[in-house]
Design a protein around this motif. Structure first.
Motif, PDB file in Angstrom:
ATOM      1  N   LEU A   8      -2.738   1.198  -1.170  1.00 18.79           N
ATOM      2  CA  LEU A   8      -1.299   1.421  -1.040  1.00 18.79           C
ATOM      3  C   LEU A   8      -0.484   0.578  -2.001  1.00 18.79           C
ATOM      4  N   THR A   9      -1.110  -0.357  -2.707  1.00 20.02           N
ATOM      5  CA  THR A   9      -0.401  -1.156  -3.707  1.00 20.02           C
ATOM      6  C   THR A   9      -0.361  -0.462  -5.071  1.00 20.02           C
ATOM      7  N   ASN A  10      -1.039   0.682  -5.181  1.00 23.71           N
ATOM      8  CA  ASN A  10      -1.116   1.426  -6.438  1.00 23.71           C
ATOM      9  C   ASN A  10      -0.207   2.650  -6.345  1.00 23.71           C
ATOM     10  N   ARG A  11       0.824   2.706  -7.176  1.00 23.26           N
ATOM     11  CA  ARG A  11       1.787   3.811  -7.127  1.00 23.26           C
ATOM     12  C   ARG A  11       1.113   5.164  -7.325  1.00 23.26           C
ATOM     13  N   ASP A  12       0.018   5.218  -8.072  1.00 23.35           N
ATOM     14  CA  ASP A  12      -0.675   6.480  -8.345  1.00 23.35           C
ATOM     15  C   ASP A  12      -1.367   7.055  -7.107  1.00 23.35           C
ATOM     16  N   THR A  13      -1.450   6.291  -6.032  1.00 23.51           N
ATOM     17  CA  THR A  13      -2.058   6.741  -4.778  1.00 23.51           C
ATOM     18  C   THR A  13      -1.229   7.836  -4.117  1.00 23.51           C
ATOM     19  N   PHE A  14       0.066   7.894  -4.439  1.00 27.71           N
ATOM     20  CA  PHE A  14       1.006   8.683  -3.653  1.00 27.71           C
ATOM     21  C   PHE A  14       1.386  10.008  -4.311  1.00 27.71           C
ATOM     22  N   PRO A  15       1.123  11.117  -3.624  1.00 24.42           N
ATOM     23  CA  PRO A  15       1.534  12.419  -4.154  1.00 24.42           C
ATOM     24  C   PRO A  15       3.025  12.699  -3.958  1.00 24.42           C
ATOM     25  N   PHE A  16       3.684  11.927  -3.087  1.00 22.98           N
ATOM     26  CA  PHE A  16       5.114  12.118  -2.844  1.00 22.98           C
ATOM     27  C   PHE A  16       5.828  10.785  -3.052  1.00 22.98           C
ATOM     28  N   VAL A  17       6.821  10.781  -3.944  1.00 25.04           N
ATOM     29  CA  VAL A  17       7.560   9.551  -4.259  1.00 25.04           C
ATOM     30  C   VAL A  17       9.053   9.867  -4.274  1.00 25.04           C
ATOM     31  N   THR A  18       9.823   9.024  -3.603  1.00 22.98           N
ATOM     32  CA  THR A  18      11.278   9.125  -3.641  1.00 22.98           C
ATOM     33  C   THR A  18      11.837   7.873  -4.303  1.00 22.98           C
ATOM     34  N   THR A  19      13.073   7.969  -4.767  1.00 19.19           N
ATOM     35  CA  THR A  19      13.756   6.816  -5.343  1.00 19.19           C
ATOM     36  C   THR A  19      14.961   6.497  -4.476  1.00 19.19           C
ATOM     37  N   ASN A 107      10.252  -1.981 -10.563  1.00 17.19           N
ATOM     38  CA  ASN A 107       9.854  -2.489 -11.881  1.00 17.19           C
ATOM     39  C   ASN A 107       8.345  -2.641 -12.008  1.00 17.19           C
ATOM     40  N   GLY A 108       7.611  -1.688 -11.449  1.00 13.56           N
ATOM     41  CA  GLY A 108       6.159  -1.692 -11.548  1.00 13.56           C
ATOM     42  C   GLY A 108       5.445  -2.640 -10.603  1.00 13.56           C
ATOM     43  N   ILE A 109       6.184  -3.334  -9.747  1.00  9.04           N
ATOM     44  CA  ILE A 109       5.600  -4.311  -8.818  1.00  9.04           C
ATOM     45  C   ILE A 109       5.645  -3.740  -7.407  1.00  9.04           C
ATOM     46  N   CYS A 110       4.549  -3.900  -6.669  1.00  9.86           N
ATOM     47  CA  CYS A 110       4.515  -3.472  -5.276  1.00  9.86           C
ATOM     48  C   CYS A 110       5.235  -4.505  -4.414  1.00  9.86           C
ATOM     49  N   LEU A 111       6.296  -4.075  -3.751  1.00  5.71           N
ATOM     50  CA  LEU A 111       7.078  -4.957  -2.881  1.00  5.71           C
ATOM     51  C   LEU A 111       6.546  -4.987  -1.460  1.00  5.71           C
ATOM     52  N   ALA A 112       6.007  -3.851  -1.010  1.00  4.69           N
ATOM     53  CA  ALA A 112       5.537  -3.763   0.371  1.00  4.69           C
ATOM     54  C   ALA A 112       4.618  -2.555   0.527  1.00  4.69           C
ATOM     55  N   THR A 113       3.734  -2.667   1.512  1.00 11.91           N
ATOM     56  CA  THR A 113       2.928  -1.526   1.937  1.00 11.91           C
ATOM     57  C   THR A 113       3.120  -1.370   3.440  1.00 11.91           C
ATOM     58  N   ALA A 114       2.960  -0.141   3.910  1.00 19.22           N
ATOM     59  CA  ALA A 114       3.177   0.103   5.336  1.00 19.22           C
ATOM     60  C   ALA A 114       2.369   1.316   5.783  1.00 19.22           C
ATOM     61  N   LYS A 115       2.223   1.417   7.105  1.00 17.71           N
ATOM     62  CA  LYS A 115       1.610   2.589   7.725  1.00 17.71           C
ATOM     63  C   LYS A 115       2.460   2.990   8.923  1.00 17.71           C
ATOM     64  N   THR A 116       2.652   4.301   9.054  1.00 15.93           N
ATOM     65  CA  THR A 116       3.410   4.864  10.165  1.00 15.93           C
ATOM     66  C   THR A 116       2.534   5.870  10.894  1.00 15.93           C
ATOM     67  N   THR A 117       2.369   5.692  12.198  1.00 16.03           N
ATOM     68  CA  THR A 117       1.662   6.678  13.008  1.00 16.03           C
ATOM     69  C   THR A 117       2.701   7.513  13.738  1.00 16.03           C
ATOM     70  N   THR A 118       2.611   8.820  13.557  1.00 11.54           N
ATOM     71  CA  THR A 118       3.559   9.758  14.154  1.00 11.54           C
ATOM     72  C   THR A 118       2.803  10.721  15.062  1.00 11.54           C
ATOM     73  N   VAL A 119       3.347  10.953  16.246  1.00 14.38           N
ATOM     74  CA  VAL A 119       2.807  11.935  17.180  1.00 14.38           C
ATOM     75  C   VAL A 119       3.692  13.169  17.110  1.00 14.38           C
ATOM     76  N   PHE A 120       3.051  14.313  16.947  1.00 12.78           N
ATOM     77  CA  PHE A 120       3.745  15.595  16.964  1.00 12.78           C
ATOM     78  C   PHE A 120       3.927  15.982  18.427  1.00 12.78           C
TER      79      PHE A 120
END
Length: 146
Positions: A8-19, A107-120
């Motif tokens: 999760l510290t690698n931006r390329d891991t994510f298929p969805f990115v918002t700004t 600026n290319g630096i990972c500030l934080a990583t997180a995980k969210t568990t969601t129940v449908f």
């Protein structure tokens, strides 16, 4: 990275990115973006991910999205003014819940990583329900790269 767990510290891991724009009100007394603002950026990315990728399911008034667990690790800080990129990806999917991984970057630096568990769930009863095949298919498209 341990085993098959996504980095999760690698931006390329994510298929969805918002700004997200860093607002002046997001900074704390140390002139850093406050930790709770980082959590808000993640929430915005998580909700936008649903709205962009499966809007009909996301907006269906019969559906409820219950966040039952949230964990975060802060790694670095950033300040104002600026922007942060928030990556969101599927980590795991079960019968009625799924786990999203997040990374927050400036600026290319990972500030934080997180995980969210969601129940449908059923909005009327609040009870969990199986993730429909159509939603499962859309979530799988957002799986983290290894």
């Amino acid at each position: 990275m341990l085993g098959n767990e996504a980095d999760l510290t690698n931006r390329d891991t994510f298929p969805f990115v918002t700004t997200e724009k860093v607002r002046f009100g997001d900074i704390d007394r140390q002139n850093h973006v406050n930790n709770l603002a980082i959590c808000s950026y993640i929430e915005c990315s998580r909700v936008e991910m649903r709205e962009v990728n499966f809007p009909e399911i996301s907006r269906d008034p019969a559906n409820a999205w219950l966040v039952v667990h949230f964990e975060i690790s802060f790694k670095a800080s950033t300040g104002y003014p600026g922007h942060v990129d928030v990556g969101t990806a599927l980590i795991n999917i079960g019968t009625s819940s799924y786990v999203l991984g997040h990374g927050v970057f400036a600026n290319g630096i990972c500030l934080a990583t997180a995980k969210t568990t969601t129940v449908f769930a059923n909005r009327q009863t609040g009870g969990k329900r199986p993730i429909p095949d159509a939603l499962r298919h859309e979530l799988e498209k957002l799986r983290a790269t290894q």
